[in-house]
Design a protein around this motif. Structure first.
Motif, short mmCIF file in Angstrom:
data_model
loop_
_atom_site.label_atom_id
_atom_site.label_comp_id
_atom_site.label_asym_id
_atom_site.label_seq_id
_atom_site.Cartn_x
_atom_site.Cartn_y
_atom_site.Cartn_z
N THR A 10 0.84 -1.20 0.00
CA THR A 10 0.00 0.00 0.00
C THR A 10 0.88 1.25 0.00
N HIS A 11 1.90 1.26 0.82
CA HIS A 11 2.81 2.41 0.88
C HIS A 11 3.50 2.64 -0.46
N LEU A 12 4.00 1.58 -1.06
CA LEU A 12 4.67 1.71 -2.36
C LEU A 12 3.70 2.22 -3.42
N SER A 13 2.48 1.74 -3.38
CA SER A 13 1.47 2.19 -4.33
C SER A 13 1.17 3.67 -4.13
N THR A 14 1.02 4.07 -2.88
CA THR A 14 0.75 5.48 -2.57
C THR A 14 1.90 6.37 -3.02
N ALA A 15 3.13 5.89 -2.83
CA ALA A 15 4.31 6.65 -3.23
C ALA A 15 4.52 6.61 -4.76
N GLY A 16 3.85 5.68 -5.43
CA GLY A 16 4.00 5.56 -6.88
C GLY A 16 5.38 5.06 -7.28
N GLU A 17 5.94 4.17 -6.47
CA GLU A 17 7.27 3.66 -6.73
C GLU A 17 7.30 2.14 -6.65
N SER A 18 8.29 1.57 -7.34
CA SER A 18 8.55 0.14 -7.18
C SER A 18 9.34 -0.04 -5.89
N TYR A 19 9.51 -1.28 -5.49
CA TYR A 19 10.30 -1.55 -4.28
C TYR A 19 11.70 -0.97 -4.42
N TRP A 20 12.34 -1.20 -5.56
CA TRP A 20 13.73 -0.76 -5.73
C TRP A 20 13.84 0.75 -5.87
N GLU A 21 12.86 1.39 -6.49
CA GLU A 21 12.86 2.85 -6.54
C GLU A 21 12.75 3.43 -5.13
N HIS A 22 11.84 2.86 -4.36
CA HIS A 22 11.65 3.32 -2.99
C HIS A 22 12.90 3.02 -2.15
N PHE A 23 13.48 1.86 -2.33
CA PHE A 23 14.70 1.49 -1.62
C PHE A 23 15.81 2.50 -1.90
N ALA A 24 16.01 2.83 -3.18
CA ALA A 24 17.07 3.77 -3.56
C ALA A 24 16.82 5.14 -2.95
N PHE A 25 15.57 5.61 -3.00
CA PHE A 25 15.26 6.91 -2.42
C PHE A 25 15.50 6.89 -0.91
N ALA A 26 14.98 5.89 -0.23
CA ALA A 26 15.10 5.82 1.23
C ALA A 26 16.56 5.69 1.67
N MET A 27 17.33 4.89 0.96
CA MET A 27 18.74 4.73 1.32
C MET A 27 19.52 6.02 1.07
N GLY A 28 19.21 6.70 -0.02
CA GLY A 28 19.86 7.99 -0.29
C GLY A 28 19.51 9.01 0.78
N PHE A 29 18.25 9.01 1.18
CA PHE A 29 17.78 9.90 2.24
C PHE A 29 18.51 9.58 3.55
N ALA A 30 18.59 8.30 3.88
CA ALA A 30 19.26 7.88 5.10
C ALA A 30 20.74 8.27 5.08
N PHE A 31 21.38 8.11 3.93
CA PHE A 31 22.80 8.48 3.82
C PHE A 31 22.99 9.97 4.07
N ARG A 32 22.11 10.78 3.48
CA ARG A 32 22.22 12.22 3.66
C ARG A 32 21.95 12.61 5.12
N LEU A 33 20.99 11.94 5.77
CA LEU A 33 20.75 12.19 7.19
C LEU A 33 21.97 11.82 8.02
N PHE A 34 22.56 10.69 7.70
CA PHE A 34 23.74 10.23 8.42
C PHE A 34 24.89 11.23 8.27
N THR A 35 25.13 11.70 7.05
CA THR A 35 26.23 12.65 6.85
C THR A 35 25.93 13.97 7.55
N ALA A 36 24.66 14.39 7.57
CA ALA A 36 24.30 15.61 8.30
C ALA A 36 24.56 15.42 9.78
N ALA A 37 24.17 14.26 10.33
CA ALA A 37 24.40 13.98 11.74
C ALA A 37 25.90 13.98 12.06
N LEU A 38 26.69 13.41 11.18
CA LEU A 38 28.13 13.38 11.38
C LEU A 38 28.71 14.80 11.38
#
Length: 74
Positions: A10-38
């Protein structure tokens, strides 16, 4: 386990993304958050370093989410 799968689909459908598209976005987001925290961690130790890196990164991530029209999950 089936409930988690259904919620994920349901979440992927709402976001309009495939699993891998969502994975790439979320991991990129997490990486940027991590670098900001660092950067903020280093800034706390040495205030002359990374003076605006954390806040600029957080603002950019927020703008990115706003452009994607993501709404908070209920």
């Amino acid at each position: 386990m089936i409930g988690i799968y259904r919620k994920s689909r349901t979440h992927l459908s709402t976001a309009g993304e495939s699993y891998w598209e969502h994975f790439a976005f979320a991991m990129g987001f997490a990486f940027r958050l991590f670098t900001a925290a660092l950067a903020v961690f280093i800034h706390a130790l040495i205030p002359s370093l990374f003076e605006f890196t954390g806040s600029k990164t957080i603002c950019a991530l927020h703008e990115n989410l706003q452009r994607r029209h993501l709404k908070p999950e209920k």
